[in-house]
Design a protein around this motif. Structure first.
Motif, short mmCIF file in Angstrom:
data_model
loop_
_atom_site.label_atom_id
_atom_site.label_comp_id
_atom_site.label_asym_id
_atom_site.label_seq_id
_atom_site.Cartn_x
_atom_site.Cartn_y
_atom_site.Cartn_z
N PRO A 106 0.84 -1.21 0.00
CA PRO A 106 0.00 0.00 0.00
C PRO A 106 0.87 1.25 0.00
N ARG A 138 4.85 2.54 1.47
CA ARG A 138 4.45 2.82 2.84
C ARG A 138 5.39 2.07 3.77
N TYR A 197 2.06 5.45 -0.32
CA TYR A 197 1.75 6.85 -0.12
C TYR A 197 1.69 7.47 -1.51
N LYS A 248 -7.90 1.71 -5.16
CA LYS A 248 -6.98 0.58 -5.11
C LYS A 248 -7.23 -0.39 -6.25
N THR A 251 -10.14 7.92 1.37
CA THR A 251 -9.68 7.70 -0.01
C THR A 251 -9.88 8.93 -0.88
N TYR A 278 -2.08 11.23 -0.11
CA TYR A 278 -2.85 10.11 0.42
C TYR A 278 -1.91 9.25 1.24
N THR A 279 -2.26 9.05 2.54
CA THR A 279 -1.40 8.23 3.39
C THR A 279 -2.22 7.27 4.23
N SER A 280 -3.35 6.82 3.73
CA SER A 280 -4.16 5.73 4.29
C SER A 280 -5.40 6.17 5.04
#
Lengths: 113, 114
Positions: free
Chosen positions: B30, B96, B32, B69, B55, B50-52
């Motif tokens: 996953p 990540r 960044y 995704k 969305t 975007y860092t989790s």
């Protein structure tokens, strides 16, 4: 305010000369990077450093050298061995985790005359 | 290895029209994801990341991007283009929790016509 300062903004080099581009940051970032930008080619990594007194070659390191004697400073020397040095050079820094992305300087435009 | 593909090196829109800049990534974990903007003879400025978390990510200057995704995409949008949006935009990806190095796309130059 914290940030990255690149100097000079414009630099002219004669054939066969070495020149040094300055990059200073006051963000307390551990990692620093040098990129070269040419029209239509995006950003290409020259060198990077994740800690003081240590650095690694990027994708296009030939003809360039760096040092990292202080956390705040990461100067780039363009040597006479770099045959096509005319480009826009960008310095960046980040934390070790990289979660915040990079902070970039305003760039140095190097021209060979 | 990570990679980023930006579809379209040049995009032209009319003032007031929708801006859509496409970015697809490849990452084994996953990622960044980031969008940067560059005005002529300047450095890159972070638009959004975007860092989790959510969305759908909102950034500066009215831009937003959605992490998908299933499509490995992170397209940048703005509902209504302004003349001041004319610039070059770069998408970037990093692993990540892995290497901190960002991998950048080749950029998309946005032109806004009056």
């Amino acid at each position: 305010d914290g940030g990255i300062t690149q100097s000079p903004k414009y630099l002219f080099r004669k054939e066969g000369q070495n020149v040094t581009l300055s990059c200073e940051q006051n963000l307390n970032h551990d990692a620093m990077y040098w990129y070269r930008q040419d029209p239509g080619q995006g950003l290409r990594l020259i060198y990077y450093s994740q800690i003081v007194n240590d650095f690694q070659k990027g994708d296009i390191a030939e003809g360039y050298s760096v040092s990292r004697e202080k956390k705040e400073s990461f100067p780039l020397t363009v040597t006479s061995a770099q045959k096509n040095p005319t480009a826009f050079y960008l310095c960046a820094s980040s934390t070790q985790t990289g979660v915040g992305g990079y902070t970039f300087g305003s760039g140095t435009r190097l021209t060979v005359v | 290895a990570q990679s980023v593909t930006q579809l379209g090196s040049h995009v032209s829109v009319s003032e007031g029209a929708l801006v859509l800049l496409r970015c697809n990534y490849s990452s084994s974990v996953p990622p960044y994801l980031f969008w940067y903007v560059q005005y002529p003879n300047q450095g890159l400025q972070l638009l959004l990341k975007y860092t989790s978390a959510a969305t759908l990510v909102k950034g500066i200057n009215g831009f937003e991007a959605e992490f998908k995704k299933s499509e490995t995409s992170f397209h940048l949008t703005k509902p209504s283009a302004h003349m001041s949006d004319a610039a070059e935009y770069f998408c970037a990806v990093s692993d990540r929790g892995g290497s901190e190095k960002l991998v950048f796309g080749k950029g998309t130059k946005l032109t806004v016509n009056p």
